[in-house]
Structure formats: C-alpha cells, structure tokens
Scaffold this motif. Sequence first.
Motif, PDB file in Angstrom:
ATOM      1  N   ILE A  21     -10.356  40.014  28.605  1.00 24.82           N
ATOM      2  CA  ILE A  21     -10.920  41.272  29.022  1.00 24.82           C
ATOM      3  C   ILE A  21     -10.470  41.202  30.568  1.00 24.82           C
ATOM      4  O   ILE A  21     -10.349  42.332  31.024  1.00 24.82           O
ATOM      5  CB  ILE A  21     -12.215  41.101  28.846  1.00 24.82           C
ATOM      6  CG1 ILE A  21     -12.809  41.244  27.069  1.00 24.82           C
ATOM      7  CG2 ILE A  21     -13.073  42.121  29.336  1.00 24.82           C
ATOM      8  CD1 ILE A  21     -14.019  40.979  26.807  1.00 24.82           C
ATOM      9  N   ASP A  22     -10.787  40.355  31.291  1.00 23.36           N
ATOM     10  CA  ASP A  22     -10.512  40.305  32.752  1.00 23.36           C
ATOM     11  C   ASP A  22      -9.148  40.604  33.061  1.00 23.36           C
ATOM     12  O   ASP A  22      -8.847  41.531  33.945  1.00 23.36           O
ATOM     13  CB  ASP A  22     -11.125  38.965  33.471  1.00 23.36           C
ATOM     14  CG  ASP A  22     -12.591  38.851  33.424  1.00 23.36           C
ATOM     15  OD1 ASP A  22     -13.256  39.586  32.957  1.00 23.36           O
ATOM     16  OD2 ASP A  22     -12.781  37.364  33.446  1.00 23.36           O
TER      17      ASP A  22
ATOM     18  N   ALA B 105      -5.695  48.775  35.449  1.00 23.54           N
ATOM     19  CA  ALA B 105      -5.810  49.459  36.644  1.00 23.54           C
ATOM     20  C   ALA B 105      -4.412  49.784  37.516  1.00 23.54           C
ATOM     21  O   ALA B 105      -4.447  50.770  38.369  1.00 23.54           O
ATOM     22  CB  ALA B 105      -6.664  48.183  37.891  1.00 23.54           C
ATOM     23  N   PHE B 106      -3.261  49.301  36.918  1.00 26.33           N
ATOM     24  CA  PHE B 106      -2.034  49.625  37.221  1.00 26.33           C
ATOM     25  C   PHE B 106      -1.549  50.829  36.543  1.00 26.33           C
ATOM     26  O   PHE B 106      -1.539  50.974  35.453  1.00 26.33           O
ATOM     27  CB  PHE B 106      -1.046  48.576  37.211  1.00 26.33           C
ATOM     28  CG  PHE B 106      -1.149  47.305  37.910  1.00 26.33           C
ATOM     29  CD1 PHE B 106      -0.796  47.295  39.362  1.00 26.33           C
ATOM     30  CD2 PHE B 106      -1.693  46.254  37.272  1.00 26.33           C
ATOM     31  CE1 PHE B 106      -0.949  46.276  39.810  1.00 26.33           C
ATOM     32  CE2 PHE B 106      -1.818  45.132  38.067  1.00 26.33           C
ATOM     33  CZ  PHE B 106      -1.696  45.060  39.219  1.00 26.33           C
TER      34      PHE B 106
ATOM     35  N   ILE C 290      -0.982  42.345  25.666  1.00 26.54           N
ATOM     36  CA  ILE C 290      -0.167  41.488  26.745  1.00 26.54           C
ATOM     37  C   ILE C 290      -1.212  40.906  27.492  1.00 26.54           C
ATOM     38  O   ILE C 290      -1.075  39.715  27.840  1.00 26.54           O
ATOM     39  CB  ILE C 290       0.218  42.497  27.960  1.00 26.54           C
ATOM     40  CG1 ILE C 290       1.889  43.335  27.376  1.00 26.54           C
ATOM     41  CG2 ILE C 290       0.583  41.872  29.128  1.00 26.54           C
ATOM     42  CD1 ILE C 290       2.322  44.471  28.135  1.00 26.54           C
ATOM     43  N   ALA C 291      -2.396  41.380  27.712  1.00 23.42           N
ATOM     44  CA  ALA C 291      -3.697  40.570  28.066  1.00 23.42           C
ATOM     45  C   ALA C 291      -3.915  39.359  27.443  1.00 23.42           C
ATOM     46  O   ALA C 291      -4.260  38.289  27.871  1.00 23.42           O
ATOM     47  CB  ALA C 291      -5.011  41.551  28.216  1.00 23.42           C
TER      48      ALA C 291
ATOM     49  N   LEU D 123      -9.393  42.222  20.241  1.00 18.45           N
ATOM     50  CA  LEU D 123      -8.963  41.168  21.111  1.00 18.45           C
ATOM     51  C   LEU D 123      -9.047  39.791  20.752  1.00 18.45           C
ATOM     52  O   LEU D 123      -8.361  38.814  20.750  1.00 18.45           O
ATOM     53  CB  LEU D 123      -9.553  41.361  22.580  1.00 18.45           C
ATOM     54  CG  LEU D 123      -9.055  42.667  23.164  1.00 18.45           C
ATOM     55  CD1 LEU D 123      -9.914  42.929  24.536  1.00 18.45           C
ATOM     56  CD2 LEU D 123      -7.536  42.821  23.421  1.00 18.45           C
ATOM     57  N   GLU D 124     -10.577  39.535  20.252  1.00 20.27           N
ATOM     58  CA  GLU D 124     -10.933  38.523  19.795  1.00 20.27           C
ATOM     59  C   GLU D 124     -10.038  37.904  18.474  1.00 20.27           C
ATOM     60  O   GLU D 124      -9.719  36.673  18.752  1.00 20.27           O
ATOM     61  CB  GLU D 124     -12.244  38.215  19.430  1.00 20.27           C
ATOM     62  CG  GLU D 124     -13.010  37.074  18.948  1.00 20.27           C
ATOM     63  CD  GLU D 124     -14.438  36.994  18.663  1.00 20.27           C
ATOM     64  OE1 GLU D 124     -15.244  35.945  18.621  1.00 20.27           O
ATOM     65  OE2 GLU D 124     -14.927  38.308  18.457  1.00 20.27           O
TER      66      GLU D 124
END
Length: 390
Positions: free
Chosen positions: A5-6, A13-14, A108-109, A369-370
């Motif tokens: 998540i971070d 933000a990009f 990607i995260a 995501l999890e």
Amino acid sequence: MQEAIDLLERLVAFDTTSSESNLALIEFVEDYLAGYGVESERVMSPCGQKANLIARIGPDAPGGVMLSGHTDVVPVTGQPWSSDPFTLRDDGDGRLYGRGTCDMKGFIACALAMVPVWSRAALEQPIYFGFSYDEEIGCVGAPDLIRRFHTHYSTTAHVIVGEPTGMQPVVAQKGATNLRTTVTGCEAHSSQVNQGTSAIHVAARLVTFIEDTMAALIDEGRLDDAFNVPHTSLHVGKIKGGTAINIMARECQFEWEIRHLPTDTFDDIFARFEAYCQTLITQLRAAGKQLSIDTQALNTTVPGLADHDNDQVLRLASAHLPKACCQHAVAYATEAGQFQQVGLQAIILGPGSIAQAHQPDEYIDKSELEACVAFMHRMGRALETPYRDM
C-alpha cells in the motif's frame, strides 16, 4: 501488505499519463531496488523521455519468472473524480482510489513489496521485473523491452503480465489494431451531384462494409466461445467530414479498430477492406469521378495471446492460487502476446477488476492486493528449487 500500500501511494503520485514522461517513476524504482542490492537496466524510448526497466533478483540461471507491468496510465482530463486522482485515497471500507491503482500500479506495488523478501531468499531461479512505457497507446514500449530481455537475459523464463484479472489466470486475448481511413473526393455544389464525389457518401459505404465484414466472419464460423464476444470485432469509433450542408464533401475521415481472435490475423481481415476500397475506386473512376482512399495504422498491431504453449507457466501460477481459480479469455489487448511472439510462455494475472480500469474514481480492493502478495510469497518459495523443464 502495508508495504504494498505504501509503495502504491508513491507510484500513484507520479503522473505517468502516456502523454508525459515516466522517468521520475523509473528513477524511484531504480533507487528502491538499489537499496536492496538489485541492479536494473533502462531500455530507453527513441525520444529519450521515457524508459522501460528490467531487473533481476536471484541467480543468472535458466527458468524463473518475469513479472511484467506497464507504468503509464490513461488521462484523467474531463473525468468527474471525487478526489485528486494522483493522491491515493483510502475510503476506510477496503478500497484504495487513484489513477492506476488497478491498471496497473497495484501489481507493480505488490511485486516491489516482495523485494525485501526475495533479495534475502535462497532463490535457485531468478525473478525478473519488466516495467514498460506507453502500453495504453498501443503497447508501444514493450517490444524493445522484450527484445532486450530475450537476447540478454532469458529465453526460458515464464511471463506473468499483471493486468487486473481478479487474480484469475487469463490464457488468451484478442489482438488489436487502430486505424485511420481518409477518403478524398471532389467538392461540388450539392445541387450538382453529378459533378463531384462526396467523400462522406463513400465513407458511409466503407463503414457499412466494416460492419458487414464482422457479420461475414461470424457466418463463416470463425468463433471462439472462450471470449465473451466470441468473434473478431470491427468497430468505427470516430468520423468527421464536410464543410457545409450544401457542399459535396471533399474529405471524410474515420477511425476504427480490428480486435481479432488469436486464430484470425489482422492481415487477412484488413485485406478484405483494402480489396473493397479498390473496387470502389475502380468503379467511381470509371464513371469519371475523383476518389482516393488512404488507410494508416495508428499503432503497431498488438498480437493476440493464444491459449497454447503455456502449460508450464500455468502450472507455476495455478499451484499457488486458490483451488477455485479457473482460466479465462479477454477481449482487451495486453503485452502478453508480444512476449509469446518471441517464444516465451505467458499468461495474464493480476489484482483488481478490469471494470475499474480507465474509470473516474478508479480503485482497487485491499483484499486484491493481499491476494496478490500472498500469491507472490508462495511463488517465490517455489523458485528456491533448481530449474527443470516441466
């Protein structure tokens, strides 16, 4: 999970809208990887304002897996967002909002969140990252990335393209080509229709032929029920022409697409259109009319992904997914077929729903995501064994 998540917050933000550079995001990823001792390589765009990125975690050895994702996003202009699309927003009810959250910075995260784990693991097979630019405008950046990867890194790695599939493996996709056709006739006063050639009237016949071609393909039985639209589709999305109601239009232009089944080819379908164009030109010129028809491709044809030669990557993925997973086919285009073209086994598998892609207030569920992170954990452990041709 929180690490993913971070990282997603940083990636969102990009502003990597396809019209903009992605180099700031690429530099962030390079620095992040370097912090864990992972080297990476840029594969630059011809203009020098964008880059693909290739990285390897683990040994320079056969096998392994490539996790592939595109860094660009579609525009937000004109969309009714409830908050800043480039600031990740947690609604407190399990959803994370922001442009690219599901398409496809979420994947990607998740991959980057695994770097601390994988960089310490005793991997016997490598894990590669392949992050591309300009996927959203026709899978433009991936071919250079793939050539570099195939010639300098691996010919045996399996590829997982992390587009949003709800963490269900997709084994087939349609190919796609966008086209622009320009019809040029001859202006005349609309009361003297025998003196001119209306480009609009000719374009109308072409548009009708495009739709009729789709119907003909269906009648020929060129169907694949794995797709929710089980045939090659042809569609005209934009048209413009003419200057006044009482002037025969000199020019008319329309933009259209062919989304072909993996078993069809763009060349075959487009040849039908070209033959009809030539028939019209011959007929009208024989009647003393001026006419030209020119069609340009707006993108390099994105190849389809065929459901074959993928048994090893499917086993790799399916072994680490919930037992209830099943295989799907999709009509949208991805970079997976480009990997398959050079002989790499590829599937599409990632968190989120394609229904959220390109939408205002795009979001991804935290549970997706999890699930993706859990899958990557299990897959990484499987790569701690030596490669063998399965």
